[in-house]
Each structure stands twice: as structure tokens, then as C-alpha cells.
Design a protein around this motif. Structure first.
Motif, mmCIF file in Angstrom:
data_model
loop_
_atom_site.group_PDB
_atom_site.id
_atom_site.type_symbol
_atom_site.label_atom_id
_atom_site.label_comp_id
_atom_site.label_asym_id
_atom_site.label_seq_id
_atom_site.Cartn_x
_atom_site.Cartn_y
_atom_site.Cartn_z
ATOM 1 N N VAL A 1 5.225 1.233 -5.027
ATOM 2 C CA VAL A 1 5.922 0.491 -3.973
ATOM 3 C C VAL A 1 6.230 -0.928 -4.443
ATOM 4 O O VAL A 1 7.320 -1.464 -4.194
ATOM 5 C CB VAL A 1 5.091 0.464 -2.676
ATOM 6 N N HIS A 2 5.284 -1.543 -5.141
ATOM 7 C CA HIS A 2 5.540 -2.882 -5.686
ATOM 8 C C HIS A 2 6.759 -2.871 -6.600
ATOM 9 O O HIS A 2 7.640 -3.739 -6.497
ATOM 10 C CB HIS A 2 4.326 -3.387 -6.460
ATOM 11 N N LYS B 1 10.306 -4.847 -6.282
ATOM 12 C CA LYS B 1 10.713 -5.788 -7.331
ATOM 13 C C LYS B 1 12.104 -5.456 -7.861
ATOM 14 O O LYS B 1 12.942 -6.351 -8.017
ATOM 15 C CB LYS B 1 9.688 -5.772 -8.463
ATOM 16 N N TYR B 2 12.366 -4.176 -8.131
ATOM 17 C CA TYR B 2 13.652 -3.797 -8.696
ATOM 18 C C TYR B 2 14.760 -3.771 -7.652
ATOM 19 O O TYR B 2 15.947 -3.881 -7.998
ATOM 20 C CB TYR B 2 13.545 -2.431 -9.378
ATOM 21 N N THR B 3 14.405 -3.645 -6.383
ATOM 22 C CA THR B 3 15.418 -3.591 -5.325
ATOM 23 C C THR B 3 15.768 -4.977 -4.797
ATOM 24 O O THR B 3 16.940 -5.310 -4.634
ATOM 25 C CB THR B 3 14.931 -2.707 -4.162
ATOM 26 N N ALA B 4 14.756 -5.793 -4.526
ATOM 27 C CA ALA B 4 14.999 -7.088 -3.883
ATOM 28 C C ALA B 4 14.458 -8.269 -4.672
ATOM 29 O O ALA B 4 14.722 -9.418 -4.313
ATOM 30 C CB ALA B 4 14.388 -7.091 -2.477
ATOM 31 N N GLY B 5 13.720 -8.018 -5.745
ATOM 32 C CA GLY B 5 13.141 -9.109 -6.525
ATOM 33 C C GLY B 5 11.795 -9.540 -5.967
ATOM 34 O O GLY B 5 11.522 -9.395 -4.771
ATOM 35 N N ASN B 6 10.951 -10.083 -6.831
ATOM 36 C CA ASN B 6 9.647 -10.562 -6.384
ATOM 37 C C ASN B 6 9.755 -11.762 -5.463
ATOM 38 O O ASN B 6 9.011 -11.886 -4.487
ATOM 39 C CB ASN B 6 8.773 -10.924 -7.593
ATOM 40 N N GLY C 1 -3.019 -6.256 -6.071
ATOM 41 C CA GLY C 1 -2.921 -7.552 -6.734
ATOM 42 C C GLY C 1 -1.804 -7.654 -7.750
ATOM 43 O O GLY C 1 -1.681 -8.672 -8.442
ATOM 44 N N LYS C 2 -0.946 -6.645 -7.841
ATOM 45 C CA LYS C 2 0.072 -6.628 -8.888
ATOM 46 C C LYS C 2 1.082 -7.755 -8.705
ATOM 47 O O LYS C 2 1.470 -8.412 -9.682
ATOM 48 C CB LYS C 2 0.784 -5.271 -8.916
ATOM 49 N N TRP C 3 1.517 -7.996 -7.462
ATOM 50 C CA TRP C 3 2.471 -9.090 -7.216
ATOM 51 C C TRP C 3 1.835 -10.421 -7.589
ATOM 52 O O TRP C 3 2.459 -11.260 -8.259
ATOM 53 C CB TRP C 3 2.909 -9.096 -5.757
ATOM 54 N N ALA C 4 0.596 -10.634 -7.166
ATOM 55 C CA ALA C 4 -0.081 -11.903 -7.444
ATOM 56 C C ALA C 4 -0.247 -12.124 -8.936
ATOM 57 O O ALA C 4 -0.009 -13.230 -9.454
ATOM 58 C CB ALA C 4 -1.442 -11.929 -6.741
ATOM 59 N N VAL C 5 -0.649 -11.096 -9.652
ATOM 60 C CA VAL C 5 -0.829 -11.219 -11.099
ATOM 61 C C VAL C 5 0.496 -11.548 -11.780
ATOM 62 O O VAL C 5 0.555 -12.398 -12.683
ATOM 63 C CB VAL C 5 -1.440 -9.931 -11.681
ATOM 64 N N GLU C 6 1.571 -10.906 -11.354
ATOM 65 C CA GLU C 6 2.882 -11.196 -11.952
ATOM 66 C C GLU C 6 3.300 -12.636 -11.682
ATOM 67 O O GLU C 6 3.934 -13.275 -12.532
ATOM 68 C CB GLU C 6 3.918 -10.207 -11.434
ATOM 69 N N MET C 7 2.940 -13.166 -10.517
ATOM 70 C CA MET C 7 3.243 -14.570 -10.230
ATOM 71 C C MET C 7 2.456 -15.500 -11.154
ATOM 72 O O MET C 7 3.004 -16.474 -11.691
ATOM 73 C CB MET C 7 2.909 -14.892 -8.765
ATOM 74 N N THR C 8 1.175 -15.219 -11.356
ATOM 75 C CA THR C 8 0.366 -16.096 -12.205
ATOM 76 C C THR C 8 0.800 -16.020 -13.664
ATOM 77 O O THR C 8 0.719 -17.013 -14.401
ATOM 78 C CB THR C 8 -1.123 -15.729 -12.098
ATOM 79 N N HIS D 1 2.909 -15.193 1.159
ATOM 80 C CA HIS D 1 3.560 -13.910 0.878
ATOM 81 C C HIS D 1 2.859 -12.818 1.680
ATOM 82 O O HIS D 1 1.630 -12.687 1.627
ATOM 83 C CB HIS D 1 3.469 -13.618 -0.622
ATOM 84 N N VAL D 2 3.631 -12.048 2.451
ATOM 85 C CA VAL D 2 3.088 -10.971 3.293
ATOM 86 C C VAL D 2 3.902 -9.714 3.017
ATOM 87 O O VAL D 2 5.132 -9.752 3.075
ATOM 88 C CB VAL D 2 3.176 -11.318 4.786
ATOM 89 N N ARG D 3 3.211 -8.591 2.768
ATOM 90 C CA ARG D 3 3.958 -7.382 2.438
ATOM 91 C C ARG D 3 3.211 -6.136 2.892
ATOM 92 O O ARG D 3 2.045 -5.939 2.557
ATOM 93 C CB ARG D 3 4.196 -7.323 0.918
ATOM 94 N N ASP D 4 3.896 -5.324 3.695
ATOM 95 C CA ASP D 4 3.411 -3.984 4.064
ATOM 96 C C ASP D 4 2.011 -3.986 4.663
ATOM 97 O O ASP D 4 1.131 -3.246 4.216
ATOM 98 C CB ASP D 4 3.436 -3.057 2.852
ATOM 99 N N ILE D 5 1.809 -4.787 5.700
ATOM 100 C CA ILE D 5 0.502 -4.753 6.352
ATOM 101 C C ILE D 5 0.617 -4.264 7.796
ATOM 102 O O ILE D 5 -0.349 -4.348 8.549
ATOM 103 C CB ILE D 5 -0.204 -6.119 6.290
ATOM 104 N N THR D 6 1.786 -3.717 8.152
ATOM 105 C CA THR D 6 1.992 -3.201 9.510
ATOM 106 C C THR D 6 0.872 -2.271 9.966
ATOM 107 O O THR D 6 0.381 -2.421 11.100
ATOM 108 C CB THR D 6 3.345 -2.472 9.598
#
Length: 314
Positions: free
Chosen positions: A42-43, A47-52, A77-84, A131-136
Motif C-alpha cells: 500500500v505504501h 508513493k507511485y500514484t501520488a508521491g510521498n 515505518g516505511k514512509w518515515a524511513v524513506e523521509m529520514t 503525516h496521517v495515512r490509513d487509520i480509518t
């Protein structure tokens, strides 16, 4: 043995715990396979559809100043790691109800177990980005959660939100209720409603964010992702492929919630839904909403100590 996402002996995991108590997020923890793989799929789709991150946030993080990010519901944690990794000047705090499957954390990534439904544990005006993602599926008060995210944002800081629309669509013509009755089954949405969770948050994301006080420059976009690799577009074909291999995992992910809801046979229903997806002529797809907004006020560059101070006190 049949896979059970909540039975570690059957390849699954325990329910999420917060302060020793089972929480209402009736899905497997992100640190256990195969849920880890699904969330990473999903990450990559996002990323490929809308960008990080949007361009204006990219510009902010690229200015060399120390910056601080709060990643709410950080999953694997994949998004966070990519940011760091992309921005060594950025300090990220990830919060979730279960530890992410990371054995060695980057020095500028700090994780904390925390239930965001109880509010944020940080002072006002702390973070440059939230950053908030998919916590519905775990948030009964989505509006209140967003208000807390805005509270901890610095004036002029950025709020980034992505949420899935739990509704299939057809791009090849026809009525989804007739062509995909099993996939269109509303049991999962009903199970969320039973837990006082709005299953339409993804569809109404723009309205939810727009109703939060203190935000401005709200930008909303809606993105289509194939449910199978039917598109000739390389990116859509790839994200459709990721979705298709992730769908069986999602079925097991939702299984316990559906059983608890009273569904008589979620396994058979999901097997039929997967069979429906094999018909590429109907071009099945799902959508997600993507919002970027700013907190009202002027963004002033003080001596940016937020990230290092938070990490030191963590």
C-alpha cells in the motif's frame, strides 16, 4: 492450518495492545507477516500514484534546516524511513499501537507506542509536518484526531492525509453491485459502523479536513488504483499488480472483524470476490483521497531545535 491473522501459531499475530488493554483496532499488527507485506504494498502504491510528499513540502525539507515530522499511525515505518533517508536534516517521530518491523532505526527516526485516539502527547506548535495515512479502521472520532494533529503543528506547518475509499468501482462499464456482488459486500463497512467508525471517511476526506479549525490552503486530490493489472499505463499496471497480490492478505486481515460482526462465512465471500477480480474486462478499481493543508499563521524559521529536542526527551 488455516491462516488466522490473530493467531500466531497459524501465521498471524496478536491483537494490538495499548497499556495492556486490547484496543478497538481489530486488525493485525503491522510488525507481523503477511500484514507487513500488505502495508508495504500500500505504501508503494501511494508513493507511485501520488508521491510521498507534495512539492511544497519537498522544498521545505530540502532547505537544510532541521525539521520535525510526526507520522501518526506509522504502520511498518516505511514512509518515515524513506523521509529520514531522503532528508538527513529531518527528525521523524512515528507513533502506533504496535512496534514496526524495524530492527535498526535510522538515527533520526524515533518510535513511540501511543494510542492517538487519546490525543497527542506533544506540546502545541511542535512539528513542521504531521503525516496521517490509513487509520480509518481505528478512529471513531476522525475529526478530533485531525484537530489534535493541527494543534501540534507549528503555524504554517503542513498536514498530510491519505485515506482509502472502501468502495470498488468499474471502469469497464456496468454496475459494481451486479458485476461484483461479493466484492461489493458491505459487511466490512457495517463492521466499522458497529464500532462507531465512519466507513465513508475516505470518500468524504475533503469535507473532514475542511471542517477542522485553523487550516488553510487545503489541496485535495483523488487517485484511482486498479484492483488488478488491467491498465496499459506502466504505473497503473504496476499498482494494479501490487493490489492484486495484496488482496488475499486483506481478506485475512479483515476476517476476525467480520466474524466478530456476525458474518456467517467471510472466507467464502472473499474467495468469490477474488474470483470476480479475475475478469479484467470490467476494469475494477479503488480510490484514495489525498489532502495537503497548512496551519494558519506565518511559518517563521526559529533556531530549529524541535526535532533534536523531541528525540532527546523521548
Amino acid at each position: 492450518m488455516t491462516f488466522d491473522p490473530f493467531n500466531e501459531l497459524a501465521g498471524g499475530s496478536a491483537l494490538r495492545l495499548d497499556e495492556g488493554q486490547q484496543d478497538d483496532y481489530c486488525l493485525p499488527v503491522a510488525s507481523h507477516s503477511p500484514e507487513t507485506e500488505r502495508l508495504d504494498f500500500v505504501h508503494d502504491i501511494y508513493k507511485y500514484t501520488a508521491g510521498n510528499i507534495p512539492d511544497e513540502v519537498m522544498e521545505l525539507l530540502s532547505d537544510g534546516q532541521d525539521r520535525s515530522i510526526l507520522d501518526v499511525g506509522c504502520d511498518t515505518g516505511k514512509w518515515a524511513v524513506e523521509m529520514t533517508e531522503a532528508f538527513p536534516n529531518v527528525h521523524v517521530i512515528g507513533v502506533d499501537l504496535a512496534h514496526p518491523p524495524i530492527t535498526v532505526f535510522p538515527p533520526n527516526f524515533h518510535f513511540e507506542i501511543h494510542d492517538v485516539t487519546k490525543g497527542q502527547e506533544y506540546a502545541n506548535d511542535t512539528f513542521d509536518i504531521v503525516h496521517v495515512r490509513d487509520i480509518t479502521p481505528g478512529i471513531s472520532d476522525f475529526h478530533g484526531m485531525l484537530e489534535e494533529c493541527v494543534r501540534v503543528l507549528r503555524p504554517g506547518g503542513h498536514l498530510l492525509v491519505k485515506e482509502i475509499e472502501w468502495m470498488p468501482y468499474l471502469h469497464g462499464g456496468g454496475d459494481p453491485r451486479e458485476r461484483m456482488p461479493a466484492f461489493r459486500d458491505s459487511a466490512f463497512r457495517s463492521a466499522l459502523s458497529e464500532r462507531s467508525i465512519d466507513p465513508m471517511i475516505g470518500i468524504n476526506l475533503k469535507r473532514y479536513v475542511g471542517n477542522v479549525r485553523g487550516l488553510c490552503d487545503i489541496q485535495y486530490s483523488r487517485h484511482m488504483v486498479p484492483l488488478s493489472p488491467w491498465s496499459d499505463d506502466p504505473i497503473l499496471n504496476y499498482t494494479g499488480h501490487l493490489t492484486r497480490i495484496g488482496m488475499p492478505i486483506l481478506g485475512n486481515t479483515m476476517r476476525v472483524m467480520l466474524i466478530d460482526h456476525g458474518h456467517p462465512d467471510p472466507d467464502s465471500t472473499y474467495a468469490e470476490a477474488m474470483r470476480e477480480l479475475s475478469d479484467l474486462t470490467i476494469k475494477p478499481a479503488w480510490y484514495f483521497g489525498n489532502v495537503a493543508a497548512r496551519k494558519q499563521g506565518k511559518f517563521t524559521d526559529v533556531e530549529a531545535e524541535n526535532g533534536t529536542r523531541i528525540l532527546a526527551n523521548g
